[in-house]
Write an enzyme that holds these catalytic residues in place. Structure first.
Site, PDB file in Angstrom:
ATOM      1  N   LEU A   1      -1.845   3.060  -0.458  1.00  0.00           N
ATOM      2  CA  LEU A   1      -0.509   3.673  -0.460  1.00  0.00           C
ATOM      3  C   LEU A   1      -0.367   4.800  -1.478  1.00  0.00           C
ATOM      4  CD1 LEU A   1       1.626   0.388  -0.222  1.00  0.00           C
ATOM      5  CD2 LEU A   1       0.432   1.622   1.602  1.00  0.00           C
ATOM      6  N   CYS A   2      -1.433   5.563  -1.673  1.00  0.00           N
ATOM      7  CA  CYS A   2      -1.420   6.669  -2.644  1.00  0.00           C
ATOM      8  C   CYS A   2      -1.098   6.182  -4.054  1.00  0.00           C
ATOM      9  CB  CYS A   2      -0.429   7.752  -2.224  1.00  0.00           C
ATOM     10  SG  CYS A   2      -0.790   8.507  -0.628  1.00  0.00           S
ATOM     11  N   ALA A   3      -1.389   4.912  -4.316  1.00  0.00           N
ATOM     12  CA  ALA A   3      -1.113   4.328  -5.637  1.00  0.00           C
ATOM     13  C   ALA A   3      -2.204   3.309  -5.954  1.00  0.00           C
ATOM     14  CB  ALA A   3       0.263   3.681  -5.661  1.00  0.00           C
TER      15      ALA A   3
END
Length: 236
Positions: free
Chosen positions: A194-196
């Site tokens: 999730l881009c994290a």
């Protein structure tokens, strides 16, 4: 980050902003996950910069909003040059347009601006408080129907603290497989980091499944998700 795009939790940005300013730091708020889902008053937080995107609030892709505190914007030099952002140009010098035009070089994204304005008007008509309450009800219904022996939910247990987002892992089934199986049932979720990635790794996993609710989702759709997740138990 105001609201986590992984956990849906709300960070205390007002207190963090005061702490940053106390130590002479610039405070930037990423409000992409909060502005579309809950009331937000930039005057209460008083950040130096605040940003959010159009596509997460029913608007077009490729456009967003950048808020800059007035005392700062007057000190910032344009970072992009082009038509429409200068008053006069000579061989030796140029005179920039007044704010905000000096920061909007070239042909503007007219259709994007019109689309974003329509989205803002639509959301204000519905009411962000109403949207927040609707999402809380959906999250509560989802959490109450999950098999805790099969599914690990990340983040707080209280539905009101998820702000429309629930991330989880299904025992014995990779998140990408979960997403593919749900997709075959007509249910769209996101899987991965999730881009994290650092945050997801801190949860003890390398990927999660994320359910993201908005004003158009219904309790009946949550029931369908429950049914699909129960069928996943045969793969665990």
């Amino acid at each position: 980050v105001h609201v986590s795009n992984v956990l849906g939790t709300v960070n205390p940005i007002k207190e963090l902003c005061k702490l940053a300013h106390k130590h002479g730091s610039i405070f930037v708020v990423d409000a992409a996950q909060s502005v579309p889902h809950m009331p937000f008053d930039v005057r209460e937080v008083e950040p130096d910069f605040m940003v959010f995107s159009g596509h997460k609030m029913l608007g077009p892709t490729g456009i967003g909003v950048l808020y800059i505190r007035k005392s700062l914007i007057e000190k910032i030099e344009p970072w992009e040059l082009g038509g429409g952002m200068v008053k006069t140009v000579t061989l030796e010098n140029q005179v920039y347009e007044d704010i905000p035009f000096r920061f909007e070089a070239g042909t503007p994204n007219v259709e994007g601006v019109v689309g974003l304005a329509a989205a803002v008007e639509y959301l204000n008509k519905i009411g962000l408080k109403n949207i927040a309450e609707h999402e809380t009800n959906l999250v509560r219904h989802l959490l109450e129907g999950l098999d805790k022996k099969l599914i690990t939910v990340h983040g707080p247990e209280e539905s009101s603290k998820h702000k429309g987002i629930v991330s989880f892992n299904v025992k014995g089934v990779h998140p990408h497989d979960v997403a593919q199986i749900l997709d075959s049932d007509g249910i769209m979720v996101r899987s991965g980091a999730l881009c994290a990635e650092p945050l997801v790794n801190s949860l003890g996993v390398n990927a999660v499944v994320r359910v993201s609710f908005y004003l158009y989702n219904t309790l009946e759709e949550v029931d369908k998700l429950h049914e699909s997740l129960r069928r996943l138990s045969m793969f665990a």
